[in-house]
Design a protein around this motif. Structure first.
Motif, short mmCIF file in Angstrom:
data_model
loop_
_atom_site.label_atom_id
_atom_site.label_comp_id
_atom_site.label_asym_id
_atom_site.label_seq_id
_atom_site.Cartn_x
_atom_site.Cartn_y
_atom_site.Cartn_z
N LEU A 122 15.79 64.31 61.87
CA LEU A 122 16.65 64.07 60.69
C LEU A 122 17.67 65.19 60.49
CD1 LEU A 122 14.05 62.67 58.13
CD2 LEU A 122 15.78 61.39 59.41
N LEU A 123 17.44 66.35 61.11
CA LEU A 123 18.43 67.41 61.02
C LEU A 123 19.77 66.99 61.62
CD1 LEU A 123 16.23 70.51 61.94
CD2 LEU A 123 17.27 70.03 59.71
N ALA A 124 19.74 66.08 62.59
CA ALA A 124 20.96 65.62 63.27
C ALA A 124 21.48 64.31 62.71
CB ALA A 124 20.70 65.48 64.77
N ARG A 125 20.97 63.89 61.55
CA ARG A 125 21.35 62.57 61.04
C ARG A 125 22.83 62.47 60.66
NH1 ARG A 125 18.88 65.38 56.98
NH2 ARG A 125 19.81 65.28 54.88
N ARG A 126 23.47 63.59 60.33
CA ARG A 126 24.89 63.54 59.96
C ARG A 126 25.79 63.57 61.19
NH1 ARG A 126 22.67 66.96 55.96
NH2 ARG A 126 22.79 66.04 53.86
N ARG A 127 25.32 64.21 62.26
CA ARG A 127 26.14 64.28 63.49
C ARG A 127 25.95 63.04 64.35
NH1 ARG A 127 23.71 69.26 63.26
NH2 ARG A 127 22.36 68.74 65.04
N ARG A 128 24.69 62.58 64.50
CA ARG A 128 24.39 61.42 65.34
C ARG A 128 23.49 60.45 64.57
NH1 ARG A 128 25.72 62.15 70.62
NH2 ARG A 128 26.30 64.28 71.27
N PRO A 129 24.02 59.78 63.57
CA PRO A 129 23.17 58.93 62.73
C PRO A 129 22.55 57.76 63.49
CG PRO A 129 25.49 58.59 62.24
CD PRO A 129 25.42 59.77 63.14
N LEU A 188 26.31 55.52 55.22
CA LEU A 188 27.40 56.31 54.63
C LEU A 188 28.53 56.58 55.63
CD1 LEU A 188 25.48 59.01 52.54
CD2 LEU A 188 26.54 56.89 51.73
N GLN A 189 28.22 56.57 56.92
CA GLN A 189 29.20 57.01 57.90
C GLN A 189 29.73 55.90 58.79
OE1 GLN A 189 28.26 60.61 60.09
NE2 GLN A 189 26.63 61.14 58.66
N HIS A 194 21.76 50.71 49.04
CA HIS A 194 22.07 51.90 48.24
C HIS A 194 23.20 52.71 48.89
CE1 HIS A 194 21.54 55.16 45.46
NE2 HIS A 194 21.26 56.02 46.43
N GLY A 195 23.17 52.82 50.21
CA GLY A 195 24.24 53.53 50.90
C GLY A 195 25.59 52.86 50.72
N LEU A 196 25.61 51.52 50.76
CA LEU A 196 26.86 50.80 50.54
C LEU A 196 27.38 51.04 49.12
CD1 LEU A 196 26.09 47.39 52.32
CD2 LEU A 196 27.63 49.21 53.10
N ALA A 197 26.46 51.08 48.14
CA ALA A 197 26.89 51.34 46.76
C ALA A 197 27.47 52.75 46.62
CB ALA A 197 25.71 51.15 45.80
N VAL A 198 26.81 53.74 47.23
CA VAL A 198 27.32 55.11 47.17
C VAL A 198 28.65 55.21 47.89
CG1 VAL A 198 26.88 57.48 47.92
CG2 VAL A 198 25.03 56.12 46.93
N ARG A 199 28.76 54.53 49.02
CA ARG A 199 30.02 54.54 49.78
C ARG A 199 31.16 53.93 48.97
NH1 ARG A 199 30.15 52.60 56.06
NH2 ARG A 199 32.37 52.88 56.45
N ALA A 200 30.88 52.81 48.29
CA ALA A 200 31.91 52.20 47.46
C ALA A 200 32.30 53.11 46.31
CB ALA A 200 31.42 50.85 46.93
N ARG A 201 31.31 53.79 45.72
CA ARG A 201 31.59 54.72 44.63
C ARG A 201 32.45 55.87 45.11
NH1 ARG A 201 32.37 55.43 39.29
NH2 ARG A 201 31.84 57.55 38.66
N ARG A 202 32.15 56.41 46.27
CA ARG A 202 32.96 57.50 46.81
C ARG A 202 34.39 57.04 47.11
NH1 ARG A 202 28.81 60.41 51.15
NH2 ARG A 202 27.35 61.25 49.59
N ALA A 203 34.51 55.84 47.66
CA ALA A 203 35.85 55.32 47.93
C ALA A 203 36.64 55.14 46.64
CB ALA A 203 35.76 53.98 48.68
N TYR A 204 35.95 54.67 45.60
CA TYR A 204 36.62 54.51 44.30
C TYR A 204 37.06 55.86 43.75
CZ TYR A 204 37.09 53.85 39.28
OH TYR A 204 37.54 53.88 37.99
N MET A 205 36.18 56.87 43.84
CA MET A 205 36.53 58.19 43.34
C MET A 205 37.67 58.80 44.16
SD MET A 205 34.74 58.56 40.71
CE MET A 205 35.19 60.25 40.38
N ASP A 206 37.67 58.56 45.46
CA ASP A 206 38.78 59.05 46.29
C ASP A 206 40.09 58.40 45.87
OD1 ASP A 206 37.11 60.68 47.68
OD2 ASP A 206 36.83 59.30 49.38
#
Length: 387
Positions: free
Chosen positions: A55-62, A100-101, A149-161
């Motif tokens: 899980l340490l590499a989840r952001r680089r190689r999800p 998320l990615q 949940h990830g899709l909801a967070v992603r949509a929220r981030r896109a809205y905030m951007d």
């Protein structure tokens, strides 16, 4: 309390990450028990360590982490562990980070892959006496939960951007608008200073020249001209002080109560030029109509600058001012006859026509200037009655 905890988390991200993975490891490894007895499956602790460490590499190689955690969970389930949310924790975290990615297609592909691997494994080796439908639905829920949940967070981030981008664009637009207004104000003040200085200095120069010419032959007339010259310079200083004073006023200061000059001061302007030996004829065509303050000031400044140009650049002693009032328009024409000699070019010229054109256009009118077919020069400004 929450603010302090958030500040501590922001200062020590690696420590928080390590604590997070240790919690997942503790919760997951505790599930490696065979159903029906208390026997621990000891190799499961090593397997849990591998899946949690990945899980340490989840952001680089999800995507790779999703596959690895899914395979590790499937192996644990095949050894008799219960497919509950604690055993699925590494898969849930990996799927959430992938959502998320990655693109929508990648999310669907790997979500389906996880389901294809885990659902048959759970149905084949989970020895609890639960209907297969309940088992499949429960497992599908825990697979879909991090994705949704990830899709909801992603949509929220896109809205905030989007909101942040719009705020930055609005701020940039306000800054550009402020810069444009500053530039326009600078041009306006420069134009006003040019008109005031050019008019009064040209008038004073003409009066001084006339006085020098008449000094020896007409001393009484010379004395009158010098007296009027003093008045002209005093008026110049007064107008300069009023114009420059605008720059020192605070933004909240009220506008000056002194009325701006208009065509009602045309007789005074003609008299001032008469003292400089420039004879001016005026003619008004049509019924006189009241002008708005801006148009009235523009009309006066155009006449003033045109007569100043005649005094500076034309070797003649006569000029003509013609005002034609129509239904919606005032036409101003200032002209002079041709000169038998070519006058020397006055120093410092070049902005008079530009200033008159800018004034006419700012009031919503038109301006043209040029030599007349019959000789001489003429400027014409067409201004709206109200602007």
């Amino acid at each position: 309390m929450v603010t302090r905890l958030r500040r501590h988390i922001d200062r020590h991200p690696r420590l928080v990450e390590a604590a997070f993975l240790l919690l997942i490891y503790a919760a997951t490894s505790n599930q490696y028990r065979r159903v029906g007895d208390d026997t621990l499956w000891w190799p499961g602790f090593a397997l849990a360590a591998v899946t949690c460490t990945s899980l340490l590499a989840r952001r680089r190689r999800p995507a790779a982490v999703v596959v690895l955690t899914t395979l590790g969970t499937a192996v644990a389930g095949a050894q008799g562990s219960t497919f509950g949310p604690l055993l699925l924790l590494p898969v849930i975290v990996a799927l959430y980070e992938l959502t998320l990615q990655a693109s929508q297609q990648t999310i669907r592909t790997y979500g389906l892959l996880v389901a294809v691997i885990l659902v048959p494994t759970a149905l084949r080796w989970d020895s609890e006496d639960e209907p297969w439908a309940n088992e499949a639905v429960s497992l599908a829920f825990w697979i879909l939960l991090p994705i949704l949940h990830g899709l909801a967070v992603r949509a929220r981030r896109a809205y905030m951007d989007t909101v942040r981008t719009r705020a930055e664009d609005a701020e940039r637009t306000r800054y550009e608008e402020a810069q444009r207004r500053v530039t326009e104000e600078r041009v306006r003040i420069a134009r006003e200073l040019h008109d005031v200085v050019a008019h009064h200095m040209a008038l004073a120069n003409a009066q001084a020249g006339t006085a020098a010419h008449l000094f020896s032959t007409h001393p009484a007339q010379t004395d009158r001209i010098l007296t009027e010259l003093t008045g002209a310079t005093t008026a110049a200083l007064r107008e300069l002080e009023a114009t420059v004073g605008l720059l020192r006023q605070p933004e909240t200061a009220e506008e000056s109560l002194t009325p701006a000059p208009g065509l009602d001061r045309l007789p005074d302007l003609v008299a001032a030029f008469a003292a400089a030996a420039l004879h001016i004829t005026t003619a008004v065509e049509g019924p006189v109509k009241p002008l708005s303050a801006g148009v009235d000031l523009t009309a006066f400044r155009i006449v003033q600058e045109a007569l100043t140009n005649v005094a500076k650049h034309a070797a003649v002693n006569t000029a003509h001012v013609h005002l034609a009032y129509a239904q919606e328009q005032l036409t101003i024409t200032v002209s002079n006859d041709s000169s038998p000699i070519t006058p020397p070019r006055a120093p410092g010229g070049g902005f008079g026509l530009i200033s008159m054109r800018e004034r006419a256009q700012s009031a919503g009118g038109r301006f043209r200037a040029g030599r007349r077919p019959e000789g001489g020069f003429a400027v014409t400004a067409e201004l709206p009655i109200s602007a």
